[in-house]
Design a protein around this motif. Structure first.
Motif, PDB file in Angstrom:
ATOM      1  N   LEU A   7     -19.306 -14.636 -62.193  1.00  0.00           N
ATOM      2  CA  LEU A   7     -17.977 -15.252 -62.260  1.00  0.00           C
ATOM      3  C   LEU A   7     -16.978 -14.259 -62.840  1.00  0.00           C
ATOM      4  N   ALA A   8     -16.550 -13.321 -62.015  1.00  0.00           N
ATOM      5  CA  ALA A   8     -15.577 -12.323 -62.459  1.00  0.00           C
ATOM      6  C   ALA A   8     -14.245 -13.018 -62.735  1.00  0.00           C
ATOM      7  N   THR A   9     -13.542 -12.526 -63.740  1.00  0.00           N
ATOM      8  CA  THR A   9     -12.271 -13.128 -64.114  1.00  0.00           C
ATOM      9  C   THR A   9     -11.163 -12.086 -64.123  1.00  0.00           C
ATOM     10  N   ALA A  10      -9.949 -12.583 -64.087  1.00  0.00           N
ATOM     11  CA  ALA A  10      -8.754 -11.757 -64.240  1.00  0.00           C
ATOM     12  C   ALA A  10      -7.850 -12.479 -65.235  1.00  0.00           C
ATOM     13  N   ALA A  11      -6.918 -11.753 -65.791  1.00  0.00           N
ATOM     14  CA  ALA A  11      -5.987 -12.366 -66.740  1.00  0.00           C
ATOM     15  C   ALA A  11      -5.122 -13.400 -66.023  1.00  0.00           C
ATOM     16  N   ASN A  12      -4.872 -14.496 -66.702  1.00  0.00           N
ATOM     17  CA  ASN A  12      -3.964 -15.516 -66.182  1.00  0.00           C
ATOM     18  C   ASN A  12      -2.581 -14.866 -66.056  1.00  0.00           C
ATOM     19  N   PRO A  13      -1.954 -14.953 -64.880  1.00  0.00           N
ATOM     20  CA  PRO A  13      -0.658 -14.297 -64.712  1.00  0.00           C
ATOM     21  C   PRO A  13       0.449 -14.875 -65.587  1.00  0.00           C
ATOM     22  N   ASP A  14       0.303 -16.123 -66.030  1.00  0.00           N
ATOM     23  CA  ASP A  14       1.304 -16.711 -66.922  1.00  0.00           C
ATOM     24  C   ASP A  14       0.693 -17.903 -67.646  1.00  0.00           C
ATOM     25  N   ALA A  15       0.067 -17.643 -68.773  1.00  0.00           N
ATOM     26  CA  ALA A  15      -0.645 -18.678 -69.523  1.00  0.00           C
ATOM     27  C   ALA A  15       0.295 -19.682 -70.196  1.00  0.00           C
ATOM     28  N   ARG A  16       1.610 -19.472 -70.080  1.00  0.00           N
ATOM     29  CA  ARG A  16       2.548 -20.438 -70.667  1.00  0.00           C
ATOM     30  C   ARG A  16       2.588 -21.734 -69.873  1.00  0.00           C
ATOM     31  N   HIS A  17       2.154 -21.678 -68.607  1.00  0.00           N
ATOM     32  CA  HIS A  17       2.264 -22.837 -67.728  1.00  0.00           C
ATOM     33  C   HIS A  17       0.890 -23.404 -67.385  1.00  0.00           C
ATOM     34  N   PRO A  39      -6.383 -23.141 -65.884  1.00  0.00           N
ATOM     35  CA  PRO A  39      -6.776 -21.944 -66.627  1.00  0.00           C
ATOM     36  C   PRO A  39      -6.092 -21.843 -67.985  1.00  0.00           C
ATOM     37  N   ASP A  40      -6.742 -21.111 -68.858  1.00  0.00           N
ATOM     38  CA  ASP A  40      -6.145 -20.773 -70.147  1.00  0.00           C
ATOM     39  C   ASP A  40      -5.782 -19.291 -70.085  1.00  0.00           C
ATOM     40  N   ARG A  41      -6.636 -18.425 -70.578  1.00  0.00           N
ATOM     41  CA  ARG A  41      -6.328 -16.985 -70.574  1.00  0.00           C
ATOM     42  C   ARG A  41      -6.852 -16.264 -69.341  1.00  0.00           C
ATOM     43  N   ALA A  42      -7.822 -16.866 -68.647  1.00  0.00           N
ATOM     44  CA  ALA A  42      -8.448 -16.180 -67.511  1.00  0.00           C
ATOM     45  C   ALA A  42      -8.492 -17.083 -66.288  1.00  0.00           C
ATOM     46  N   VAL A  43      -8.488 -16.453 -65.109  1.00  0.00           N
ATOM     47  CA  VAL A  43      -8.696 -17.152 -63.842  1.00  0.00           C
ATOM     48  C   VAL A  43      -9.896 -16.501 -63.161  1.00  0.00           C
ATOM     49  N   LEU A  76     -20.647 -26.602 -64.843  1.00  0.00           N
ATOM     50  CA  LEU A  76     -19.736 -26.874 -65.950  1.00  0.00           C
ATOM     51  C   LEU A  76     -20.010 -25.926 -67.116  1.00  0.00           C
ATOM     52  N   ASP A  77     -21.271 -25.775 -67.484  1.00  0.00           N
ATOM     53  CA  ASP A  77     -21.630 -24.865 -68.576  1.00  0.00           C
ATOM     54  C   ASP A  77     -21.208 -23.434 -68.267  1.00  0.00           C
ATOM     55  N   ASP A  78     -21.444 -22.989 -67.041  1.00  0.00           N
ATOM     56  CA  ASP A  78     -21.091 -21.622 -66.660  1.00  0.00           C
ATOM     57  C   ASP A  78     -19.578 -21.399 -66.732  1.00  0.00           C
ATOM     58  N   LEU A  79     -18.800 -22.329 -66.181  1.00  0.00           N
ATOM     59  CA  LEU A  79     -17.343 -22.169 -66.208  1.00  0.00           C
ATOM     60  C   LEU A  79     -16.795 -22.228 -67.625  1.00  0.00           C
ATOM     61  N   ASN A  80     -17.327 -23.133 -68.437  1.00  0.00           N
ATOM     62  CA  ASN A  80     -16.866 -23.212 -69.821  1.00  0.00           C
ATOM     63  C   ASN A  80     -17.172 -21.938 -70.600  1.00  0.00           C
ATOM     64  N   ASN A  81     -18.255 -21.268 -70.264  1.00  0.00           N
ATOM     65  CA  ASN A  81     -18.603 -20.034 -70.966  1.00  0.00           C
ATOM     66  C   ASN A  81     -17.824 -18.820 -70.472  1.00  0.00           C
ATOM     67  N   GLU A  82     -17.561 -18.740 -69.192  1.00  0.00           N
ATOM     68  CA  GLU A  82     -16.915 -17.553 -68.642  1.00  0.00           C
ATOM     69  C   GLU A  82     -15.393 -17.658 -68.579  1.00  0.00           C
ATOM     70  N   LEU A  83     -14.872 -18.815 -68.211  1.00  0.00           N
ATOM     71  CA  LEU A  83     -13.418 -18.969 -68.057  1.00  0.00           C
ATOM     72  C   LEU A  83     -12.742 -19.580 -69.277  1.00  0.00           C
ATOM     73  N   ILE A  84     -13.467 -20.458 -69.960  1.00  0.00           N
ATOM     74  CA  ILE A  84     -12.912 -21.243 -71.065  1.00  0.00           C
ATOM     75  C   ILE A  84     -11.597 -21.906 -70.629  1.00  0.00           C
ATOM     76  N   PRO A  85     -11.659 -22.738 -69.585  1.00  0.00           N
ATOM     77  CA  PRO A  85     -10.441 -23.370 -69.072  1.00  0.00           C
ATOM     78  C   PRO A  85      -9.900 -24.441 -70.017  1.00  0.00           C
ATOM     79  N   ARG A  86      -8.634 -24.763 -69.859  1.00  0.00           N
ATOM     80  CA  ARG A  86      -8.039 -25.853 -70.636  1.00  0.00           C
ATOM     81  C   ARG A  86      -8.649 -27.186 -70.215  1.00  0.00           C
ATOM     82  N   TRP A  87      -8.876 -27.313 -68.909  1.00  0.00           N
ATOM     83  CA  TRP A  87      -9.488 -28.512 -68.341  1.00  0.00           C
ATOM     84  C   TRP A  87     -10.285 -28.082 -67.129  1.00  0.00           C
ATOM     85  N   VAL A  88     -11.425 -28.731 -66.892  1.00  0.00           N
ATOM     86  CA  VAL A  88     -12.251 -28.395 -65.732  1.00  0.00           C
ATOM     87  C   VAL A  88     -12.926 -29.654 -65.210  1.00  0.00           C
TER      88      VAL A  88
END
Length: 123
Positions: A7-17, A39-43, A76-88
């Protein structure tokens, strides 16, 4: 390499939204997987998600009778560990032996966006 590491990630282009990302795949024949997250900090990168779905094929096919449930929890466990989303939200749908749909969700403590959720229900 563990499937989670795909699950490669990239920086969220605008984490304010807050915005919704929705991805679909078929990790095994007859099993449809939908990932929806804010997303939070990563997509997740598209190539990383494609590789991850490919690595899930053994998990989806070998999970047996509890397949959709165990697959949904694993993703769910994998996404929570790699992306740490605000909601999933993870949805696993399987047609055989009977139509079945499993939905599981999680969110960061204290995060809520009722306006975004209201729009999501209409889609």
């Amino acid at each position: 390499m563990h499937r989670r590491e795909l699950l490669a990630t990239a920086a969220n282009p605008d984490a304010r939204h807050d915005y919704l990302v929705e991805l679909h795949g078929e990790p095994a024949p007859g099993t449809r997987l939908t990932l929806r997250y804010v997303p939070d900090r990563a997509v997740a990168t598209p190539d990383g998600v494609a590789a991850y779905f490919g690595a899930l094929s053994g998990t989806a096919a070998a999970a047996g009778p509890a397949g959709p449930e165990s697959l949904a929890v694993a993703v769910l466990d994998d996404l929570n560990n790699e992306l740490i989303p605000r909601w999933v939200e993870i949805t696993v749908e399987r047609t055989l032996p009977v139509p079945q749909r499993v939905v599981i969700e999680d969110r960061q403590p204290g995060w809520d966006n009722p306006h975004l959720f209201a729009r999501m229900r209409r889609v």
